[in-house]
Design a protein around this motif. Structure first.
Motif, PDB file in Angstrom:
ATOM      1  N   GLU A  85       3.723  -8.596 -37.866  1.00 35.06           N
ATOM      2  CA  GLU A  85       3.876  -7.346 -38.609  1.00 35.06           C
ATOM      3  C   GLU A  85       5.174  -6.633 -38.217  1.00 35.06           C
ATOM      4  OE1 GLU A  85       1.433  -3.151 -38.906  1.00 35.06           O
ATOM      5  OE2 GLU A  85       0.292  -5.017 -38.708  1.00 35.06           O
ATOM      6  N   GLU A  86       5.470  -6.601 -36.932  1.00 33.05           N
ATOM      7  CA  GLU A  86       6.696  -5.958 -36.456  1.00 33.05           C
ATOM      8  C   GLU A  86       7.934  -6.733 -36.924  1.00 33.05           C
ATOM      9  OE1 GLU A  86       6.078  -5.883 -32.277  1.00 33.05           O
ATOM     10  OE2 GLU A  86       4.638  -4.218 -32.341  1.00 33.05           O
ATOM     11  N   TYR A  87       7.839  -8.063 -36.936  1.00 35.38           N
ATOM     12  CA  TYR A  87       8.961  -8.893 -37.388  1.00 35.38           C
ATOM     13  C   TYR A  87       9.239  -8.640 -38.868  1.00 35.38           C
ATOM     14  CZ  TYR A  87      11.975 -13.015 -37.651  1.00 35.38           C
ATOM     15  OH  TYR A  87      13.055 -13.860 -37.817  1.00 35.38           O
ATOM     16  N   GLU A  88       8.189  -8.533 -39.653  1.00 38.75           N
ATOM     17  CA  GLU A  88       8.361  -8.282 -41.092  1.00 38.75           C
ATOM     18  C   GLU A  88       9.075  -6.953 -41.343  1.00 38.75           C
ATOM     19  OE1 GLU A  88       4.666 -10.471 -43.333  1.00 38.75           O
ATOM     20  OE2 GLU A  88       4.188  -8.713 -42.114  1.00 38.75           O
ATOM     21  N   ARG A  89       8.767  -5.940 -40.519  1.00 40.65           N
ATOM     22  CA  ARG A  89       9.432  -4.650 -40.672  1.00 40.65           C
ATOM     23  C   ARG A  89      10.907  -4.722 -40.267  1.00 40.65           C
ATOM     24  NH1 ARG A  89       4.545  -2.329 -38.489  1.00 40.65           N
ATOM     25  NH2 ARG A  89       5.539  -2.215 -36.423  1.00 40.65           N
ATOM     26  N   GLU A  90      11.191  -5.490 -39.197  1.00 42.63           N
ATOM     27  CA  GLU A  90      12.550  -5.528 -38.671  1.00 42.63           C
ATOM     28  C   GLU A  90      13.445  -6.520 -39.414  1.00 42.63           C
ATOM     29  OE1 GLU A  90      14.742  -5.716 -34.266  1.00 42.63           O
ATOM     30  OE2 GLU A  90      12.553  -5.839 -34.469  1.00 42.63           O
ATOM     31  N   TYR A  91      12.865  -7.628 -39.896  1.00 37.15           N
ATOM     32  CA  TYR A  91      13.662  -8.653 -40.573  1.00 37.15           C
ATOM     33  C   TYR A  91      13.027  -9.021 -41.920  1.00 37.15           C
ATOM     34  CZ  TYR A  91      15.208  -9.211 -35.709  1.00 37.15           C
ATOM     35  OH  TYR A  91      15.671  -8.990 -34.431  1.00 37.15           O
ATOM     36  N   PRO A  92      12.900  -8.077 -42.845  1.00 36.06           N
ATOM     37  CA  PRO A  92      12.227  -8.351 -44.121  1.00 36.06           C
ATOM     38  C   PRO A  92      12.931  -9.425 -44.947  1.00 36.06           C
ATOM     39  CG  PRO A  92      13.403  -6.266 -44.216  1.00 36.06           C
ATOM     40  CD  PRO A  92      13.431  -6.696 -42.789  1.00 36.06           C
ATOM     41  N   GLU A  93      14.219  -9.628 -44.715  1.00 30.65           N
ATOM     42  CA  GLU A  93      14.964 -10.620 -45.490  1.00 30.65           C
ATOM     43  C   GLU A  93      14.702 -12.053 -45.016  1.00 30.65           C
ATOM     44  OE1 GLU A  93      17.223  -9.868 -41.804  1.00 30.65           O
ATOM     45  OE2 GLU A  93      16.185  -8.595 -43.267  1.00 30.65           O
ATOM     46  N   ASP A  94      14.154 -12.223 -43.824  1.00 33.71           N
ATOM     47  CA  ASP A  94      13.913 -13.558 -43.264  1.00 33.71           C
ATOM     48  C   ASP A  94      12.575 -14.094 -43.766  1.00 33.71           C
ATOM     49  OD1 ASP A  94      13.972 -15.891 -41.844  1.00 33.71           O
ATOM     50  OD2 ASP A  94      14.000 -14.969 -39.855  1.00 33.71           O
ATOM     51  N   ILE A  98       9.042 -15.714 -41.866  1.00 35.82           N
ATOM     52  CA  ILE A  98       7.804 -14.949 -42.070  1.00 35.82           C
ATOM     53  C   ILE A  98       6.728 -15.829 -42.696  1.00 35.82           C
ATOM     54  CG2 ILE A  98       6.781 -13.070 -43.403  1.00 35.82           C
ATOM     55  CD1 ILE A  98       9.464 -11.558 -42.997  1.00 35.82           C
ATOM     56  N   GLU A  99       7.118 -16.652 -43.662  1.00 37.52           N
ATOM     57  CA  GLU A  99       6.139 -17.525 -44.317  1.00 37.52           C
ATOM     58  C   GLU A  99       5.603 -18.581 -43.354  1.00 37.52           C
ATOM     59  OE1 GLU A  99       5.709 -20.666 -48.055  1.00 37.52           O
ATOM     60  OE2 GLU A  99       7.540 -19.467 -47.826  1.00 37.52           O
ATOM     61  N   LYS A 100       6.500 -19.202 -42.575  1.00 36.25           N
ATOM     62  CA  LYS A 100       6.057 -20.229 -41.626  1.00 36.25           C
ATOM     63  C   LYS A 100       5.152 -19.638 -40.550  1.00 36.25           C
ATOM     64  CE  LYS A 100      10.092 -23.271 -42.146  1.00 36.25           C
ATOM     65  NZ  LYS A 100      11.316 -23.794 -41.480  1.00 36.25           N
ATOM     66  N   ALA A 101       5.559 -18.491 -40.001  1.00 37.42           N
ATOM     67  CA  ALA A 101       4.748 -17.852 -38.960  1.00 37.42           C
ATOM     68  C   ALA A 101       3.400 -17.411 -39.515  1.00 37.42           C
ATOM     69  CB  ALA A 101       5.497 -16.669 -38.365  1.00 37.42           C
ATOM     70  N   SER A 102       3.395 -16.941 -40.749  1.00 36.99           N
ATOM     71  CA  SER A 102       2.146 -16.504 -41.380  1.00 36.99           C
ATOM     72  C   SER A 102       1.174 -17.663 -41.520  1.00 36.99           C
ATOM     73  CB  SER A 102       2.420 -15.889 -42.759  1.00 36.99           C
ATOM     74  OG  SER A 102       3.205 -14.721 -42.642  1.00 36.99           O
ATOM     75  N   ARG A 103       1.690 -18.821 -41.926  1.00 36.25           N
ATOM     76  CA  ARG A 103       0.820 -19.994 -42.078  1.00 36.25           C
ATOM     77  C   ARG A 103       0.203 -20.401 -40.738  1.00 36.25           C
ATOM     78  NH1 ARG A 103       0.812 -22.958 -46.707  1.00 36.25           N
ATOM     79  NH2 ARG A 103       2.203 -22.266 -48.369  1.00 36.25           N
ATOM     80  N   HIS A 104       1.014 -20.380 -39.686  1.00 36.23           N
ATOM     81  CA  HIS A 104       0.475 -20.711 -38.362  1.00 36.23           C
ATOM     82  C   HIS A 104      -0.552 -19.667 -37.915  1.00 36.23           C
ATOM     83  CE1 HIS A 104       2.811 -24.239 -37.475  1.00 36.23           C
ATOM     84  NE2 HIS A 104       3.969 -23.616 -37.629  1.00 36.23           N
ATOM     85  N   LEU A 105      -0.278 -18.403 -38.186  1.00 43.72           N
ATOM     86  CA  LEU A 105      -1.226 -17.355 -37.815  1.00 43.72           C
ATOM     87  C   LEU A 105      -2.547 -17.539 -38.548  1.00 43.72           C
ATOM     88  CD1 LEU A 105      -2.079 -14.653 -36.520  1.00 43.72           C
ATOM     89  CD2 LEU A 105      -1.006 -13.507 -38.477  1.00 43.72           C
TER      90      LEU A 105
END
Length: 481
Positions: A85-94, A98-105
């Protein structure tokens, strides 16, 4: 669709619940049996249909209170979720990361190993390993700064006490100062593997059924099938056992089986008694709180306890301090022990440092233990073995190309013993390998005010990264460098 189109008849709130059996399984052992007795009484008195709706067990989160291991895994998942969640706020363009980390989560949120009932769940190491692998991979994707050691104090497992969390480019380590200062989690980030994913042995509410369980080898397949389908038993009622005499292996450990657990054994405690959970521990260090010594070095965790050794002529005051040194880019952790008698000398002190690791396959040819670089006959992970005056021990997993190694500067006696749990699954009672215990036993006569010091080097990573660097470091430590 039909339900959504139906006219509402009122307001209702659904409880945090699941099917009846799961709420039963989530209860502590004693309540588990009492619930079972009550349900049986209602059935025998033809009252279950009338009053059964009032009978409830625990709720799903009861599993997190019942099993420390499930709770730690759950809180690790929540921490990764927050990091994402913090990464999405700080690096929304990446969006790719975000998609890869979300799948692992999301894979790490699969509910199967977070609970246990008649299905293996938490008791199955490969299910826990899959969760941790995905959480570690997700977290690794989200970390930007990996060239330094990061250390934070936080209530990681939500028990009201702070843990110490250390992150390097090679490891994630979590210490519990409130519980013996033990290392409760150590992850190899490159391997995506939790090296300390063990499970302590427990008495479960269903263990009383072991006495009446039928050994599957004594029952013909036709008889077994007939019993299961004759309408008198369900998957929750049938009691089979996959091996004989499993009741003799039921042990109730009183502490989590993780790493750098500090025992002070009496002379009656040997390898066999340790394996059986019959510990003669003279100290009050295993689960008691350790003080955290704060210093500016983020790469060092220092834990200290002013405790006692209990002897027939009274308690003896003892100080134990252990320091864990981490380094960026290094797969070696240096652990320095310092114990000292405070008021008077204490003879025949047996400091036993327990470490537990789990590479899952207890009896596979490609997973084994080396004492001083030599594999003993039948040197599997589930073997029982010992080595006097041991200088080093290596646990190798050639299938994963991963190893844990311990090197000692004081050459202790080292014990090896497997951790087996007895659990109930849809196939009946079964023995499950949950890890290997390595106990380093140092014997010393302590003089008042004169410390006993020893260093253990812990390596965790690919075996090819270990020699010669690791053993060269060991030689330096042993030479006092």
């Amino acid at each position: 669709g039909e339900a959504a189109g139906t006219k509402p008849v009122g307001r209702a709130y659904l409880p945090s619940a699941s099917y009846a059996e799961m709420l039963h399984w989530a209860l502590p052992p004693r309540a588990y049996v009492e619930y079972e007795d009550l349900e049986k009484w209602l059935k025998e008195n033809d009252r279950l249909e009338q009053y059964g709706r009032f009978i409830r067990g625990s709720h799903w989160r009861g599993f997190l209170a019942k099993y420390d291991e499930a709770n730690l895994m759950h809180k690790r998942m929540l921490a990764v979720s927050q990091e994402l969640e913090e990464y999405e706020r700080e690096y929304p363009e990446d969006t790719d990361t975000i998609e890869k980390a979300s799948r692992h989560l999301y894979a790490g949120q699969c509910n199967c190993p977070y609970w246990h009932g008649v299905f293996g769940g938490l008791y199955l190491p490969h299910l826990r390993q899959a969760i941790y692998e995905n959480l570690i991979k997700a977290e690794k994707l989200l970390v930007k700064d990996t060239d330094q050691v990061l250390k934070v104090s936080t209530d990681f497992d939500c028990d009201g006490n702070d843990e110490i969390v250390v992150n390097t480019d090679k490891f994630k380590a979590i210490f519990a100062p409130s519980a013996g200062g033990m290392l409760i989690e150590l992850d190899s980030l490159e391997a995506g593997f939790n090296l300390t994913d063990t499970l302590r042995r427990r008495r479960e509410g269903y263990h009383h059924k072991l006495a009446e369980a039928q050994y599957v080898g004594d029952v013909k397949d036709e008889e077994k099938k007939e019993t299961e389908t004759d309408g008198t038993a369900s998957i929750h009622d049938i009691v089979w056992t996959k091996e004989k005499d499993l009741d003799k292996l039921v042990v109730d450990d009183w502490y989590s089986r993780r790493c750098f657990i500090d025992h002070f054994f009496n002379w009656e405690t040997d390898l066999e008694r340790f394996k059986a959970g019959q510990l003669g521990d003279e100290g009050d260090f295993v689960l008691e709180p350790y003080e955290v010594t704060h210093n500016e070095r983020r790469s060092v965790v220092t834990l200290r306890r002013y405790g006692h050794i209990w002897r027939p002529d009274g308690p003896k005051c003892l100080t134990l301090q252990k320091e864990f040194h981490f380094s960026p880019g290094s797969e070696v952790i240096s652990v320095n022990y310092h114990i000292m008698a405070e008021d008077e000398g204490i003879p025949n002190v047996r400091l036993a440092i327990e470490n537990n690791y789990n590479f899952q396959a207890g009896h596979a040819d490609d997973r084994y233990v080396l004492f001083d670089s030599i594999r003993k006959e039948e040197g599997f992970l589930d073997s029982v073995a010992s080595q006097n005056a041991c200088n080093s021990l290596i646990i190798r997993d050639d299938w994963r190309n991963l190893a844990v190694a311990l090197a000692f500067d004081k050459s202790p006696d080292v014990w090896q013993a497997p951790i087996y749990t007895i659990s109930l699954s849809e196939g009946g009672f079964e023995k499950v390998y949950q890890g290997t215990s390595i106990v380093s036993v140092f014997t010393v006569d302590l003089k008042k005010g004169v410390p006993f010091e020893t260093t253990i080097l812990l390596f965790a990573g690919k075996p090819d990264n270990m020699p010669p660097r690791f053993f060269r470091q060991c030689s330096q430590v042993m030479a006092g460098v």
